[in-house]
Scaffold this active site. Structure first.
Site, PDB file in Angstrom:
ATOM      1  N   ARG A 121      38.875   8.815 -70.591  1.00 16.11           N
ATOM      2  CA  ARG A 121      38.469  10.159 -70.845  1.00 16.11           C
ATOM      3  C   ARG A 121      39.168  11.095 -70.406  1.00 16.11           C
ATOM      4  O   ARG A 121      39.781  11.349 -69.294  1.00 16.11           O
ATOM      5  CB  ARG A 121      36.971  10.130 -70.156  1.00 16.11           C
ATOM      6  CG  ARG A 121      36.410  11.517 -70.295  1.00 16.11           C
ATOM      7  CD  ARG A 121      34.794  11.596 -69.812  1.00 16.11           C
ATOM      8  NE  ARG A 121      34.532  11.439 -68.481  1.00 16.11           N
ATOM      9  CZ  ARG A 121      33.162  11.706 -68.077  1.00 16.11           C
ATOM     10  NH1 ARG A 121      32.067  11.868 -68.837  1.00 16.11           N
ATOM     11  NH2 ARG A 121      33.236  11.560 -66.735  1.00 16.11           N
ATOM     12  N   GLU A 160      26.949  16.469 -74.863  1.00 10.70           N
ATOM     13  CA  GLU A 160      26.349  17.039 -73.668  1.00 10.70           C
ATOM     14  C   GLU A 160      26.474  18.346 -73.614  1.00 10.70           C
ATOM     15  O   GLU A 160      26.121  19.057 -72.410  1.00 10.70           O
ATOM     16  CB  GLU A 160      27.486  16.445 -72.540  1.00 10.70           C
ATOM     17  CG  GLU A 160      28.865  16.761 -72.755  1.00 10.70           C
ATOM     18  CD  GLU A 160      29.716  15.849 -71.607  1.00 10.70           C
ATOM     19  OE1 GLU A 160      29.223  15.461 -70.723  1.00 10.70           O
ATOM     20  OE2 GLU A 160      30.817  16.029 -72.031  1.00 10.70           O
ATOM     21  N   ASP A 218      24.740  17.347 -67.775  1.00 13.86           N
ATOM     22  CA  ASP A 218      25.539  18.400 -68.337  1.00 13.86           C
ATOM     23  C   ASP A 218      24.954  19.251 -69.415  1.00 13.86           C
ATOM     24  O   ASP A 218      24.958  20.454 -69.670  1.00 13.86           O
ATOM     25  CB  ASP A 218      26.960  17.818 -68.880  1.00 13.86           C
ATOM     26  CG  ASP A 218      28.013  18.066 -68.040  1.00 13.86           C
ATOM     27  OD1 ASP A 218      28.484  19.075 -67.476  1.00 13.86           O
ATOM     28  OD2 ASP A 218      29.044  16.969 -67.618  1.00 13.86           O
ATOM     29  N   ASP A 259      28.535  13.673 -59.574  1.00 15.59           N
ATOM     30  CA  ASP A 259      29.651  14.386 -60.002  1.00 15.59           C
ATOM     31  C   ASP A 259      29.740  15.665 -60.405  1.00 15.59           C
ATOM     32  O   ASP A 259      28.579  16.337 -59.910  1.00 15.59           O
ATOM     33  CB  ASP A 259      30.418  13.684 -61.015  1.00 15.59           C
ATOM     34  CG  ASP A 259      29.441  13.222 -62.449  1.00 15.59           C
ATOM     35  OD1 ASP A 259      28.475  14.130 -62.388  1.00 15.59           O
ATOM     36  OD2 ASP A 259      29.633  12.415 -63.332  1.00 15.59           O
TER      37      ASP A 259
END
Length: 724
Positions: free
Chosen positions: A338, A430, A458, A630
């Site tokens: 990613r 997202e 998100d 996160d």
């Protein structure tokens, strides 16, 4: 001061420059001058486009804010038309199917768990890569799936009673995944292969076999007394291991010592949300680990029980097929990488104007270059079986930004001499503008897309920021129960199927955030599989093994085929933000409790990110339950408080006081960490505390509500001060 090397108009950190020239480029077939000239050209051509796309985000937000100021009463149809008028919402493209070749079977054909792990941590990255296979006995014994009541405590030594419950649970699973013609696996006393069929002797001396003998693929040892059996259900492998001398095997009537499940089919090696990488030093660590994975020689050494352990990538699993031929099963999870999104720049490389280059461009070039080491190998611990590079691209806003990533990947392919569409794209669904234009986004990458995935946190953070001026948001727990989020999750699957992803790409679901709550995960996360998604994120290798059982219960490809005949458009519900209908009815205690919860979570994550450089970890919440945190969790919490501040649900002083009180809670939760600096010792001097407060007090002004600008600046500030 950073030492830089000037080459082809780029000013590159000297250590990163040396790493790329001496460790990465050799073996790729790419000449040094060709690489740097090509890299510089990509930066020069795409930087202004990247900048313009970010400007478009800001323009949309200004127009949406103005709309909400001028239309205080919600009207869904009017709002939807407005979004069409400003080109935020695009007409759905005519029916199409993605057209993609050379896709890994783990992505296109199989359904199973997916891990996401910070590639900056070599040990974690190796654990995840090796999580292709996991012991079901170990996963059950070590988690709360097996209750500790009635003498089943874990304890410090092997608990026979608990072990028996693990075996009982596992054999019930085998009855579901590998049913016998008659009888149950718990009644088995012997397993043998006769005439290429599995013969199971039961405790009453009768013999039975598999209800579907084609599930048996092979064995190790001998046919009449196998060391292991290799079987398959719904495309996933199950290995039953035998050893009458082992602690478990000697207690089992059939000498079964373990049942090993194919678990994390795929792993996303993350350079983004779970990583704290703010400069060349950090990026170099990220790229070095990715290189080790692509070359197959990454090693992580660490202390365990007083001994130094060296962890490496697992070899493939060898077995004998029923016809006597030898065969192998891949020993490692398929690794995707990613990259970061389009927003941030990084000081590791400066352009010809002396400006930091966009980190997303840097990641695309360098991670793809590194992946050539895997593509150029024909043997050893290889990753791709389809000669592809699989890059997950997060935080894209709408089809124009997907088109930009498509252009970026195309230019990287040209630079590296790769065929068009060698670099595949995973689209993270997202951001709000992507959700409501998902079909258009997929269409822009129809020759590359191998992945769409929802991300609740998100997505919620962007929802709050986009609709900041629309009104007061509900408390976070109630947001999860609103129609818009269910519509968003359903629309992702429906759109993916409508665009032909079935059998060609992954349709994914988000993370289970409580790594220690595995019983709850077993109960709840099957809903992701039942939704038609063929992968879902899990927080650990153990969770991957447990979640793998869900894919034995549901034949996802068959389910997707059935769902194709009843696809529904959910855009109207998605466009309704989770607004509180009666914000004035909230009590002062309800407001304060919500603030406490948000502030504690923000501080608990922020202090590790800013002062320890930890991008993802288990952070205890206000009730001391450890959650996997996160940047996505930080985004939703900070935006939620910012929304309540904007609408005067709380005051700035109340927020400051709340953060001071919650800093004391976080300090206490981290009191065992000898390297931890308490924030409450001096709120003014604590960079982490000030960063958390800044993130909230300026939340309505942060670009799209992202946390990265504040996090990066404050982390760099902390590194600079502590290095003096």
């Amino acid at each position: 001061m950073t030492t830089r090397i000037n080459h082809a108009g780029l000013a590159v950190d000297a250590q990163l420059y040396a790493f790329l020239n001496h460790q990465v480029l050799p073996g790729t077939g790419i000449e040094l001058e060709q690489f740097w000239q090509g890299f510089s050209t990509i930066v020069a051509e795409l930087t202004p486009i990247n900048k313009a796309l970010l400007g478009k985000r800001d323009d949309f937000q200004v127009q949406i804010d103005q709309y909400h100021q001028q239309h205080p009463h919600w009207d869904n149809e009017q709002y939807k038309q407005f979004l069409y008028d400003i080109d935020y919402l695009r007409p759905t493209p005519h029916a199409f199917n993605i057209e993609i070749d050379n896709v890994e079977p783990e992505i296109a054909k199989l359904a199973g768990p997916q891990l996401v792990v910070p590639v900056s941590n070599a040990r974690f990255a190796l654990n995840a890569a090796n999580a292709r296979w996991g012991s079901l006995y170990d996963a059950l014994y070590g988690t709360d799936v097996i209750s500790e009541e009635n003498g089943c405590e874990k304890g410090n030594s092997f608990n026979v009673i608990r072990g028996d419950q693990v075996v009982k649970y596992t054999k019930q699973f085998l009855d579901l995944a590998l049913p016998l013609k008659f009888g149950q696996h718990s009644q088995a006393t012997e397993y043998a292969i006769v005439d290429e069929k599995l013969i199971v002797t039961l405790e009453n001396s009768t013999q039975t076999g598999l209800a579907s003998q084609e599930q048996l693929l092979g064995y190790t040892g001998s046919k009449h007394r196998p060391s292991s059996l290799v079987l398959n259900n719904n495309g996933l492998h199950i290995v039953i291991e035998f050893d009458e001398e082992s602690t478990i095997g000697k207690r089992d009537p059939a000498s079964i010592k373990d049942v090993v499940l194919e678990s994390a089919l795929t792993t996303i090696m993350d350079c983004e949300d779970s990583v704290a990488a703010v400069d060349a030093e950090d990026k170099l660590n990220v790229y070095k680990n990715w290189l080790g994975l692509m070359q197959g020689d990454l090693v992580a050494k660490f202390d365990k029980a007083g001994k130094t352990v060296a962890r490496t990538l697992n070899e493939d699993l060898s077995f004998t097929k029923l016809n006597g031929d030898s065969a192998k099963l891949k020993g490692r999870s398929l690794m995707l990488v990613r990259n970061v999104g389009h927003l941030m720049t990084n000081p590791a490389i400066l352009d010809k104007n002396g400006d930091e280059i966009y980190e997303g461009i840097m990641d695309a070039v360098i991670t793809s270059l590194i992946a050539l080491h895997d593509l150029n190998r024909e043997a050893g611990l290889t990753n791709s079986s389809a000669n592809s590079i699989n890059i997950v691209k997060p935080k894209m806003h709408g089809p124009d930004e997907v088109a930009f990533s498509n252009t970026l990947f195309s230019k990287v392919e040209s630079l590296l001499g790769l065929e068009e569409n060698t670099i595949k794209m995973g689209i993270m669904d997202e951001e709000r503008r992507t959700s409501v234009n998902l079909a258009s986004c997929i269409h822009e990458a129809k020759n590359r897309v191998i992945f769409i995935n929802t991300g609740f946190l998100d997505r919620t953070g962007d929802e709050i920021h986009t609709s900041m001026l629309a009104g007061v948001m509900l408390p976070k727990e109630k947001i999860k129960q609103q129609p818009w989020i269910q519509a968003y999750e359903k629309n992702n699957v429906a759109t993916g199927l409508h665009c032909g992803l079935a059998g060609k790409a992954q349709i994914g679901k988000g993370m289970w955030p409580m790594p220690d709550e595995m019983a709850a995960m077993i109960e709840q996360k099957i809903s992701h599989v039942q939704s038609g998604a063929n992968t879902a994120w899990v927080p650990s290798p153990t969770a991957a093994t447990l979640h793998a059982m869900h894919y034995h219960q549901v034949d996802v490809p068959s389910l997707q085929q059935k769902m194709k005949s009843n696809l529904v458009n959910h855009i109207d519900d998605i466009l309704c933000p989770p607004l509180h209908s009666e914000p004035g009815a909230m009590t002062s205690d309800e407001i304060q409790n919500e603030l406490n919860n948000n502030a504690q979570g923000i501080l608990g994550y922020m202090v590790r990110w800013v002062e320890q450089g930890i991008g993802c970890s288990k952070v205890p919440d206000i009730n001391h339950i450890e959650l996997m945190e996160d940047r996505a969790t930080l985004r939703i919490s900070s935006q939620h408080i910012a929304n309540w501040l904007y609408h005067d649900v709380c005051s700035e002083q109340q927020v400051i006081t709340t953060f001071e009180n919650m800093a004391k809670v976080v300090d206490q939760q981290n009191s065992h960490d000898l390297g931890y600096t308490p924030m409450s010792k001096s709120y003014r001097d604590s960079i982490a505390f000030q960063a958390a407060l800044e993130l909230v007090l300026t939340g309505s002004k942060q670009p799209n509500g992202y946390t990265e600008p504040v996090l990066h600046r404050r982390r760099l500030e902390y590194k600079r001060i502590t290095s003096m």
